[in-house]
Design an enzyme around this catalytic site. Structure first.
Site, PDB file in Angstrom:
ATOM      1  N   GLU A  97      72.499  46.643  29.510  1.00  0.00           N
ATOM      2  CA  GLU A  97      71.239  46.602  29.770  1.00  0.00           C
ATOM      3  C   GLU A  97      70.370  47.004  28.786  1.00  0.00           C
ATOM      4  O   GLU A  97      69.268  46.511  28.629  1.00  0.00           O
ATOM      5  CB  GLU A  97      71.114  47.541  31.113  1.00  0.00           C
ATOM      6  CG  GLU A  97      71.250  46.884  32.412  1.00  0.00           C
ATOM      7  CD  GLU A  97      71.082  47.761  33.597  1.00  0.00           C
ATOM      8  OE1 GLU A  97      71.210  47.437  34.689  1.00  0.00           O
ATOM      9  OE2 GLU A  97      70.452  49.029  33.286  1.00  0.00           O
ATOM     10  N   GLY A 226      21.908  38.249  39.331  1.00  0.00           N
ATOM     11  CA  GLY A 226      21.181  37.233  39.958  1.00  0.00           C
ATOM     12  C   GLY A 226      21.206  37.679  41.362  1.00  0.00           C
ATOM     13  O   GLY A 226      21.640  38.922  41.760  1.00  0.00           O
ATOM     14  N   GLY A 231      26.901  34.156  43.509  1.00  0.00           N
ATOM     15  CA  GLY A 231      28.106  33.989  42.764  1.00  0.00           C
ATOM     16  C   GLY A 231      28.664  34.839  41.676  1.00  0.00           C
ATOM     17  O   GLY A 231      29.479  34.657  40.782  1.00  0.00           O
ATOM     18  N   LYS A 232      27.784  36.099  41.575  1.00  0.00           N
ATOM     19  CA  LYS A 232      28.168  36.988  40.699  1.00  0.00           C
ATOM     20  C   LYS A 232      29.649  37.407  40.675  1.00  0.00           C
ATOM     21  O   LYS A 232      30.364  37.407  39.531  1.00  0.00           O
ATOM     22  CB  LYS A 232      27.189  38.108  40.560  1.00  0.00           C
ATOM     23  CG  LYS A 232      25.717  37.693  40.446  1.00  0.00           C
ATOM     24  CD  LYS A 232      24.843  38.949  40.212  1.00  0.00           C
ATOM     25  CE  LYS A 232      24.917  39.884  41.808  1.00  0.00           C
ATOM     26  NZ  LYS A 232      24.371  39.045  42.976  1.00  0.00           N
ATOM     27  N   THR A 233      29.920  38.077  41.794  1.00  0.00           N
ATOM     28  CA  THR A 233      31.345  38.575  42.016  1.00  0.00           C
ATOM     29  C   THR A 233      32.445  37.786  41.970  1.00  0.00           C
ATOM     30  O   THR A 233      33.392  37.898  41.144  1.00  0.00           O
ATOM     31  CB  THR A 233      31.386  39.291  43.387  1.00  0.00           C
ATOM     32  OG1 THR A 233      30.362  40.097  43.384  1.00  0.00           O
ATOM     33  CG2 THR A 233      32.735  39.878  43.491  1.00  0.00           C
TER      34      THR A 233
END
Length: 417
Positions: A97, A226, A231-233
């Site tokens: 491993e 805006g 639609g910013k987020t």
């Protein structure tokens, strides 16, 4: 130079980011030494921190060599925590491993060794149980494999990690907490949830990507502003999902104003940032100064992407300037706000602040978005065309209202019927 762009959501479908790797962390350990105590507690702490951790099944029948499935788990892991205990080298499985892990690592920070009551120099110079183990293996394994194992033990002994000492009065829980905080800061974040179908976000994200020039070592800020519902987020989330893995650490702090109500906004923002960076819920600090010191420790040496969603000048401009001065080279901050004055204020103190305005949809684009939400196609049924146009005129190009106005259309359909 004009650093104000106009981002407009147009009728282009958006694609989601590629899925994250299968495992955030791969745990390597010798079960008889550590499984019931240290590993059990470490695994639980990583799980509580939201870190996807691979740990082999205790009932697994182990053969002479590690399985193909285990190799795939190693190769698909972002980070490795290797707990070296006294009898670790007695297991050929563990040694294989370790060789595979070190072959996979791309940077030293990807492997976190934990020297569990052993001295790293014992690995480096093959002393004590490590010499005994390899001498025993020489009876059953070829020289080439023994050399690989010896080289792997020496290599990991030189990596920076945690050391628990037998003669020291140490608390294992403190070591576990340090490991979890170290790992949680660097493993990939889960993709943020977005709606099934978005319009125009991809083109906006690519404009932001070009402006931010992620490959550059310069630090800069991009402000998305805006009105509410524009639609910013959504744009910020899409960028985060697509490019967060290009950074050492990243976090998205959502609804800052909403989550700061009724409390000290400076302390609240610091706690939200620390909670996201540590992948822990409700991370509390006693005061602002303590929070600042903790944040400085995290950000000062790592390339970071931080998104602060929904800020306002009156509460956050002073702290935002202070936070920006903490970031190391190559880091980026994305801020969404309805208050463009916050971004103009930031420009006074930070040399590179790019301002992007999200514009309303045009009547044609708004109609297409509405029709897709309501009817799963860009044109409505003929008997509902007039009603659709009236609803779209009412929402005036706001994507969020256009989305929810589908309910109005369904009401109208019932009236028609």
């Amino acid at each position: 130079m004009d650093t104000t762009d106009n981002l407009k959501l147009t009728a282009l479908p958006s694609s989601s980011s590629s899925p994250p790797s299968s495992w955030d962390v791969f745990l390597s350990f010798y079960g008889k030494d550590t499984r019931r105590n240290f590993i059990a507690n470490l695994y639980f702490a990583l799980d509580q921190a939201g870190v996807q951790t691979f740990r082999d099944d205790p009932s697994l029948e182990k053969g002479e060599e590690i399985s193909k499935g285990l190799c795939n788990a190693i190769r698909s892991s972002k980070k490795f925590v290797v707990v070296i205990s006294e009898n670790y080298a007695r297991s050929p499985w563990c040694l294989d491993e370790l060789v595979e892990i070190l072959d996979c690592k791309r940077t030293e920070t990807q492997v976190v060794p934990v020297f569990y009551y052993v001295n790293p120099s014992d690995l480096r110079y093959l002393k004590g149980s490590f010499r005994e183990a390899l001498d025993f293996h020489k009876q059953s394994y070829p020289v080439t494999k023994i050399k690989k194992w010896r080289s792997a033990l020496a290599e990991i002994s030189d990596l920076s990690g945690s050391t628990l000492k037998k003669d020291a009065d140490e608390n294992e829980s403190d070591t576990i907490q340090e490991i979890v905080e170290n790992v949680a800061l660097q493993v990939s974040t889960k993709a943020l949830h977005l709606e099934e179908c978005l319009f125009g976000v991809d083109s906006a994200v690519e404009k932001m990507y070009k402006k931010l020039n992620i490959e550059s070592d310069n630090f800069c800020v991009i402000g998305i502003w805006g009105m509410g519902g524009i639609g910013k987020t959504t744009t910020a989330k899409s960028f985060f999902n697509k490019y967060s893995e290009d950074f050492d650490i990243s976090c998205f702090v959502e609804n800052v104003i909403q989550n700061s109500k009724g409390s000290n906004p400076l302390l609240s923002l610091l706690e939200q940032l620390l909670s996201e960076l540590h992948r822990r819920k409700d991370y509390k600090v006693p005061d602002v100064e303590r929070g600042k010191r903790l944040l400085k420790q995290i950000l000062s040496s790592k390339k970071a992407l931080v998104v602060l969603d929904d800020l306002e000048q009156s509460s956050h401009s002073e702290l935002l300037v202070w936070i920006c001065n903490l970031f190391s080279k190559g880091s980026r901050i994305i801020v969404t706000t309805r208050d463009v004055n916050l971004l103009y204020r930031l420009r006074v103190d930070i040399s590179k602040v790019y301002i992007h305005k999200v514009k309303e949809l045009s009547p044609e684009e708004s109609l297409e978005l509405f029709n897709y939400r309501a009817f799963r196609k860009t044109t409505p049924p003929e008997n509902l065309r007039e009603l659709s146009v009236k609803i779209v005129d009412y929402v005036e190009g706001l994507p969020l209202i256009s989305k929810h106005s589908v309910t109005l259309c369904l009401v109208g359909m019932n009236e028609i019927c």
